[in-house]
Design a protein around this motif. Structure first.
Motif, short mmCIF file in Angstrom:
data_model
loop_
_atom_site.label_atom_id
_atom_site.label_comp_id
_atom_site.label_asym_id
_atom_site.label_seq_id
_atom_site.Cartn_x
_atom_site.Cartn_y
_atom_site.Cartn_z
N LEU A 34 63.82 72.08 35.75
CA LEU A 34 65.10 72.78 35.58
C LEU A 34 64.96 74.29 35.71
O LEU A 34 65.96 75.01 35.75
N VAL A 90 73.52 73.40 29.40
CA VAL A 90 73.66 73.82 30.79
C VAL A 90 73.14 72.79 31.78
O VAL A 90 73.49 72.81 32.96
N ALA A 91 72.26 71.89 31.33
CA ALA A 91 71.69 70.91 32.25
C ALA A 91 71.22 69.69 31.48
O ALA A 91 70.97 69.75 30.27
N TRP A 147 70.75 67.06 36.51
CA TRP A 147 72.00 67.66 37.00
C TRP A 147 72.41 68.83 36.12
O TRP A 147 72.07 68.87 34.94
N PRO A 148 73.16 69.79 36.69
CA PRO A 148 73.70 70.89 35.89
C PRO A 148 74.98 70.45 35.20
O PRO A 148 75.70 69.59 35.70
N ASP A 186 71.73 77.07 26.90
CA ASP A 186 71.69 78.34 27.64
C ASP A 186 70.88 79.41 26.93
O ASP A 186 70.85 80.55 27.38
#
Length: 197
Positions: A64, A108-109, A145-146, A181
């Motif tokens: 990531l 965020v992901a 995935w984000p 984040d």
């Protein structure tokens, strides 16, 4: 491992070969499962620190492009009965007033690591309805995935579900890795109290 691009916008990728059978067995055998109701549609578990957890965290953080300090504690999810499912949902915090947002930041992901192969036709796929993307679980692979765009705005198109199992005798297990984040508190007691709030 090999990376397969499954969707371009937002980027959904499958990173193969994240886990071998020894590491996967370590995760499954060390999992501390939550108390569940007979009406449950899945089982969740905490994963205590250990070599397999360390490997997963390192691998997913690198994939990531984030520091490991951004990763939440890992969670294992298991589906063992026909009808077991995880309904449509998003992984990001949807309530702008949720205290988690200011304390821990946005998710965020996501990384979802499959601990079992699931044959076609028995359910258990990870399905993204807005992307028309149906992902068959592959042992040892991580689906990445984000959850937000480049400006940090949540991506509704990442809504997803675990399709219901439709045949007895099938077990699906996966490890959730959620990235925030910002770096998270390092004291496990503080972190767990914040995540449960």
């Amino acid at each position: 491992g090999r990376v397969r691009a499954l969707a371009r916008e937002p980027p959904v990728r499958l990173l193969e070969g994240v886990l071998n059978s020894t590491l996967a067995n370590d995760l499954l055998s060390s999992a501390r499962f939550d108390a569940v109701s007979p009406l449950r549609r899945r089982e969740g578990a905490d994963l205590p620190p250990g070599a397999a957890v360390t490997h997963v965290r390192s691998c997913i953080a690198a994939a990531l492009g984030l520091d490991e300090s951004h990763l939440e504690p890992l969670r294992l999810v298991r589906y063992t009965r026909p009808g077991d499912t995880f309904e449509r949902h998003v992984d990001w915090t949807t309530d702008e007033n949720d205290p988690q947002l200011s304390l821990l930041g946005q998710r965020v992901a996501t990384g979802l690591i499959y601990l079992s192969d699931i044959p076609a036709g028995v359910g258990g796929e990870t399905f993204f309805p807005h992307l028309n993307l149906n992902v068959q679980p592959v042992f040892g692979a991580a689906l990445l995935w984000p959850n937000v765009d480049a400006d940090g705005q949540p991506l509704q198109v990442t809504e997803h579900e675990a399709r219901p199992l439709v045949r007895a005798g099938i077990q699906k297990a996966a490890v959730n890795v959620w990235a925030r984040d910002r770096p998270l508190p390092t004291d496990p007691a503080i972190l767990s109290s914040l995540l449960l709030s």
